[in-house]
Scaffold this motif. Structure first.
Motif, PDB file in Angstrom:
ATOM      1  N   PHE A  60       5.795  -6.731  -8.560  1.00 54.12           N
ATOM      2  CA  PHE A  60       6.910  -6.727  -9.507  1.00 54.12           C
ATOM      3  C   PHE A  60       6.505  -6.353 -10.938  1.00 54.12           C
ATOM      4  N   GLY A  61       5.209  -6.325 -11.227  1.00 56.56           N
ATOM      5  CA  GLY A  61       4.787  -6.071 -12.584  1.00 56.56           C
ATOM      6  C   GLY A  61       5.114  -7.254 -13.476  1.00 56.56           C
ATOM      7  N   ALA A  62       5.238  -7.008 -14.754  1.00 56.65           N
ATOM      8  CA  ALA A  62       5.468  -8.105 -15.701  1.00 56.65           C
ATOM      9  C   ALA A  62       6.942  -8.456 -15.834  1.00 56.65           C
ATOM     10  N   TYR A  63       7.834  -7.604 -15.304  1.00 59.18           N
ATOM     11  CA  TYR A  63       9.259  -7.818 -15.525  1.00 59.18           C
ATOM     12  C   TYR A  63      10.008  -7.871 -14.195  1.00 59.18           C
ATOM     13  N   ASN A  64      11.238  -8.365 -14.275  1.00 65.83           N
ATOM     14  CA  ASN A  64      12.143  -8.387 -13.118  1.00 65.83           C
ATOM     15  C   ASN A  64      11.556  -9.122 -11.918  1.00 65.83           C
ATOM     16  N   ILE A  65      10.779 -10.164 -12.183  1.00 68.91           N
ATOM     17  CA  ILE A  65      10.230 -10.978 -11.100  1.00 68.91           C
ATOM     18  C   ILE A  65      11.307 -11.947 -10.619  1.00 68.91           C
ATOM     19  N   PRO A  66      11.574 -12.001  -9.324  1.00 73.17           N
ATOM     20  CA  PRO A  66      12.560 -12.963  -8.836  1.00 73.17           C
ATOM     21  C   PRO A  66      12.037 -14.387  -9.007  1.00 73.17           C
ATOM     22  N   PRO A  67      12.925 -15.371  -9.026  1.00 76.46           N
ATOM     23  CA  PRO A  67      12.458 -16.745  -9.161  1.00 76.46           C
ATOM     24  C   PRO A  67      11.601 -17.172  -7.979  1.00 76.46           C
ATOM     25  N   VAL A  68      10.656 -18.072  -8.260  1.00 71.24           N
ATOM     26  CA  VAL A  68       9.769 -18.612  -7.238  1.00 71.24           C
ATOM     27  C   VAL A  68      10.097 -20.093  -7.060  1.00 71.24           C
ATOM     28  N   LEU A  69      10.278 -20.516  -5.812  1.00 68.14           N
ATOM     29  CA  LEU A  69      10.545 -21.916  -5.497  1.00 68.14           C
ATOM     30  C   LEU A  69       9.370 -22.495  -4.718  1.00 68.14           C
ATOM     31  N   CYS A  70       8.773 -23.559  -5.237  1.00 69.05           N
ATOM     32  CA  CYS A  70       7.707 -24.276  -4.530  1.00 69.05           C
ATOM     33  C   CYS A  70       8.280 -25.574  -3.973  1.00 69.05           C
ATOM     34  N   LEU A  71       8.060 -25.806  -2.686  1.00 69.21           N
ATOM     35  CA  LEU A  71       8.606 -26.975  -2.009  1.00 69.21           C
ATOM     36  C   LEU A  71       7.497 -27.823  -1.407  1.00 69.21           C
ATOM     37  N   GLU A 101       3.136  -5.223   1.868  1.00 67.48           N
ATOM     38  CA  GLU A 101       3.206  -5.122   0.414  1.00 67.48           C
ATOM     39  C   GLU A 101       3.811  -3.784  -0.013  1.00 67.48           C
ATOM     40  N   TYR A 102       3.483  -2.733   0.699  1.00 66.27           N
ATOM     41  CA  TYR A 102       4.063  -1.412   0.405  1.00 66.27           C
ATOM     42  C   TYR A 102       5.586  -1.463   0.453  1.00 66.27           C
ATOM     43  N   LEU A 103       6.135  -2.068   1.510  1.00 66.89           N
ATOM     44  CA  LEU A 103       7.586  -2.117   1.664  1.00 66.89           C
ATOM     45  C   LEU A 103       8.240  -3.032   0.629  1.00 66.89           C
ATOM     46  N   ILE A 104       7.613  -4.175   0.364  1.00 65.35           N
ATOM     47  CA  ILE A 104       8.176  -5.091  -0.627  1.00 65.35           C
ATOM     48  C   ILE A 104       8.167  -4.431  -2.009  1.00 65.35           C
ATOM     49  N   LYS A 105       7.099  -3.707  -2.293  1.00 71.99           N
ATOM     50  CA  LYS A 105       7.020  -2.999  -3.578  1.00 71.99           C
ATOM     51  C   LYS A 105       8.068  -1.883  -3.643  1.00 71.99           C
ATOM     52  N   LYS A 106       8.243  -1.184  -2.561  1.00 69.88           N
ATOM     53  CA  LYS A 106       9.218  -0.087  -2.487  1.00 69.88           C
ATOM     54  C   LYS A 106      10.639  -0.600  -2.716  1.00 69.88           C
ATOM     55  N   TYR A 107      10.897  -1.786  -2.165  1.00 70.96           N
ATOM     56  CA  TYR A 107      12.254  -2.351  -2.253  1.00 70.96           C
ATOM     57  C   TYR A 107      12.270  -3.615  -3.119  1.00 70.96           C
ATOM     58  N   HIS A 108      11.437  -3.637  -4.164  1.00 73.92           N
ATOM     59  CA  HIS A 108      11.303  -4.854  -4.967  1.00 73.92           C
ATOM     60  C   HIS A 108      12.613  -5.295  -5.608  1.00 73.92           C
ATOM     61  N   SER A 109      13.483  -4.337  -5.910  1.00 70.97           N
ATOM     62  CA  SER A 109      14.761  -4.699  -6.548  1.00 70.97           C
ATOM     63  C   SER A 109      15.691  -5.429  -5.585  1.00 70.97           C
ATOM     64  N   LYS A 110      15.384  -5.386  -4.299  1.00 71.39           N
ATOM     65  CA  LYS A 110      16.210  -6.065  -3.300  1.00 71.39           C
ATOM     66  C   LYS A 110      15.694  -7.465  -2.953  1.00 71.39           C
ATOM     67  N   ILE A 111      14.606  -7.880  -3.605  1.00 70.14           N
ATOM     68  CA  ILE A 111      14.057  -9.220  -3.376  1.00 70.14           C
ATOM     69  C   ILE A 111      14.698 -10.175  -4.377  1.00 70.14           C
ATOM     70  N   GLY A 112      15.345 -11.226  -3.884  1.00 69.31           N
ATOM     71  CA  GLY A 112      16.065 -12.144  -4.764  1.00 69.31           C
ATOM     72  C   GLY A 112      15.404 -13.482  -4.967  1.00 69.31           C
ATOM     73  N   LEU A 113      14.468 -13.855  -4.079  1.00 66.85           N
ATOM     74  CA  LEU A 113      13.852 -15.183  -4.159  1.00 66.85           C
ATOM     75  C   LEU A 113      12.542 -15.184  -3.385  1.00 66.85           C
ATOM     76  N   ILE A 114      11.526 -15.846  -3.949  1.00 71.39           N
ATOM     77  CA  ILE A 114      10.259 -16.073  -3.241  1.00 71.39           C
ATOM     78  C   ILE A 114      10.086 -17.573  -3.082  1.00 71.39           C
ATOM     79  N   VAL A 115       9.854 -17.999  -1.853  1.00 72.48           N
ATOM     80  CA  VAL A 115       9.726 -19.429  -1.546  1.00 72.48           C
ATOM     81  C   VAL A 115       8.313 -19.718  -1.081  1.00 72.48           C
ATOM     82  N   VAL A 116       7.696 -20.721  -1.666  1.00 75.81           N
ATOM     83  CA  VAL A 116       6.374 -21.178  -1.233  1.00 75.81           C
ATOM     84  C   VAL A 116       6.572 -22.539  -0.578  1.00 75.81           C
ATOM     85  N   ASP A 117       6.613 -22.543   0.745  1.00 80.72           N
ATOM     86  CA  ASP A 117       6.840 -23.785   1.482  1.00 80.72           C
ATOM     87  C   ASP A 117       5.523 -24.532   1.658  1.00 80.72           C
ATOM     88  N   GLU A 118       5.612 -25.857   1.762  1.00 79.81           N
ATOM     89  CA  GLU A 118       4.417 -26.701   1.853  1.00 79.81           C
ATOM     90  C   GLU A 118       3.444 -26.352   0.719  1.00 79.81           C
TER      91      GLU A 118
END
Length: 554
Positions: A169-180, A126-143
């Protein structure tokens, strides 16, 4: 490149299938999206193409180690920078070091596969994802059906994903989330869309959820297990040398995974078992042998095959009846992904109905069990007679930071289920994720290291935090920053924990309310099971009944 060019370059397909490109375009517009497509219908292509098109990191939250390994391998074969962050890398020390290396240069992984349990417990991730949050483009929730508390596959850690997203990500700049997922009942759909902020217009459902190459049969009811074994012998002989999954759904008794595997091995069948008690490396080994055909028959619990893309499975047998029509179709759909004819057989006796009802009923946590989890795991104290009184009388107790680790969570996830309810009702307040002890590190040039080390004899991080008059969040941030900058180094595997306080009293009324909610969910599962019982007893066309139940056209 266009979507089609990415599809051709990396995956060798000339055109998209079904609703694939519609979902991809919706994600690229930044919309949280739910996608329902048939098993083997190409759901993974959606996040793979969309993820590459963002030019950023895609985080794929997946429930099974074997599934992560398979997807990781296929992306890596296309020259894509990908990482599975899980126990297959080694112990937690090795995992931390490899994750740090992956984020140390400019060439970050394009896809990172993690389990929901990693998301909830791993502070360094979580530390690294938070540090580089601007580089996250998509979150996928499989199954994604594993999110819902109304279903048999519920994984409590999935329910913490909104908290994770908010914290990173806080309240803003959240990447899209895909549920499959392949199937959802109405209650599942409402819960998932509510949890992850998915609006009705961003739900995409394939019109071909039901694959025409699946041939479904419900065999004649038998009186006992021996007769059912005889039916299974006949099926396995009929499909000799073909890949078969036999779902027993339980690990023990004479029809559990291991007993059945042993019994049918003695009859000359090439088989093995797969269940939760196996070591991770053993699971991966069995999956690989099944995939390459060295093992032909797997006796399994419901986890086996979830999302696994083995195209030439020809037969799925339900030896113990599943819990719902959704589970039945999820599991039978693991056959015939290559488009060739595949077969589903359901075997049953009246006793099986009772067994399944009993299994569902036994999953209900009683009120005394809820209280016991609170008093022994969530808020442990040496004086049991005053446990519940001190919470609203002693501020030092209310401010105390507790830690919950993976080792505190039993296989049935009951501790995590109670924890999530208490979090929802404000009895528990989260204070981030970190490591339990500081003695897993040694100094590599940090001035802060010695100060921290001297603050606690046993190296407990909560004690260090209190002694230095810092929040536990800040203390863990300092630790991860020092580690990330090579100012300290790991000498042994750390212990991941969630940190929290217990500022509120767990009242009898709240225990009763939690129990009541859990009871209603068990009743919902029983209601779904009775629909399956009617389905089994029906003389109508099976595919038509499933289509009506799922609300789709054939």
């Amino acid at each position: 490149m266009t979507n089609s060019e990415v599809l051709q370059k990396y995956f060798g397909f000339n055109t998209f299938k079904d609703i694939q490109e519609d979902v991809i375009n919706n994600l690229l517009l930044g919309q949280n999206t739910l996608c329902l497509m048939p098993t083997g219908g190409g759901k993974s292509i959606i996040y793979q193409v969309a993820g590459l098109q963002t030019g950023k990191i895609t985080i794929v939250i997946s429930p099974l180690l074997a599934l992560m390994k398979q997807q990781n391998k296929r992306l890596a074969e296309q020259g894509i920078n990908v990482m599975s962050y899980n126990s297959s890398l080694g112990d937690l020390k090795t995992q931390f070091n490899k994750l740090k290396k992956a984020f140390s240069g400019n060439d970050f992984p394009q896809f990172i596969f993690v389990s929901p349990e990693k998301i909830i417990s791993d502070g360094y991730l979580e530390y690294l994802i938070k540090k580089y949050h601007s580089k996250i483009g998509l979150i996928v929730v499989d199954e994604a059906h594993c999110i819902s508390q109304w279903g048999h596959t519920f994984r409590p850690a999935y329910k913490t994903l909104p908290l994770f997203i908010e914290n990173v990500f806080g309240a803003y700049n959240i990447p899209p989330v895909l549920c499959l997922t392949a199937t959802l009942n109405p209650l599942d759909k409402v819960e998932i869309c509510g949890d992850l902020n998915i609006s009705q217009e961003n739900i995409f459902v394939s019109n071909t959820l039901l694959r025409s190459n699946l041939h479904l049969s419900i065999l004649e009811q038998v009186d006992n297990n021996e007769q059912k074994k005889a039916q299974l012998v006949e099926i396995l002989n009929k499909h000799k040398d073909e890949k078969v999954i036999v779902y027993t759904h339980i690990k023990t008794r004479d029809y559990g995974t291991r007993e059945m595997s042993e019994a049918f091995s003695s009859l000359g069948f090439n088989c093995h078992y797969f269940d939760a008690d196996m070591q991770d490396n053993d699971k991966l080994s069995i999956l690989e042998k099944f995939e390459n055909g060295h093992i032909k028959i797997i006796f399994a619990t419901s986890a086996f095959g979830m999302g696994i893309d083995i195209p030439d499975i020809r037969v799925v047998v339900h030896y113990l009846i599943p819990e719902s029509i959704e589970q039945y179709y999820q599991e039978v759909g693991r056959a015939g992904r290559d488009g060739k004819a595949a077969y589903g057989y359901l075997l049953y006796s009246q006793t099986n109905f009772k067994i399944r009802r009993d299994l569902i009923k036994k999953s209900l946590l009683k009120e005394n069990r809820i209280l016991d989890i609170f008093e022994t795991t969530i808020k442990p104290t040496s004086n049991t007679s005053t446990k519940r009184k001190t919470l609203n009388q002693d501020t030092s107790v209310a401010d105390k930071i507790y830690s919950l680790s993976k080792m505190d969570i039993k296989e049935d996830n009951s501790e995590m289920i109670v924890f999530l309810f208490l979090l929802q009702y404000g009895v528990v307040k989260l204070h981030g994720k970190g490591v339990q002890f500081f003695d897993c590190f040694e100094n590599n040039g940090s001035g802060l290291f010695n100060i921290m080390k001297e603050a606690s004899i046993n190296g407990m991080v909560t004690r260090i935090s209190k002694k230095l008059n810092k929040s536990i969040e800040q203390t863990n941030y300092d630790i991860f920053t020092m580690y990330n900058q090579d100012e300290i180094k790991l000498t042994k595997a750390p212990v991941n924990v969630m940190n929290y306080s217990v500022p509120e009293l767990l009242s009898d009324d709240l225990v009763e309310e939690i129990h009541s909610i859990l009871k209603s969910r068990v009743e919902g599962r029983l209601e779904n099971f009775e629909k399956l019982v009617s389905f089994i007893s029906s003389e109508s066309d099976l595919v038509e009944i499933i289509a009506q139940h799922l609300g789709v056209t054939e």
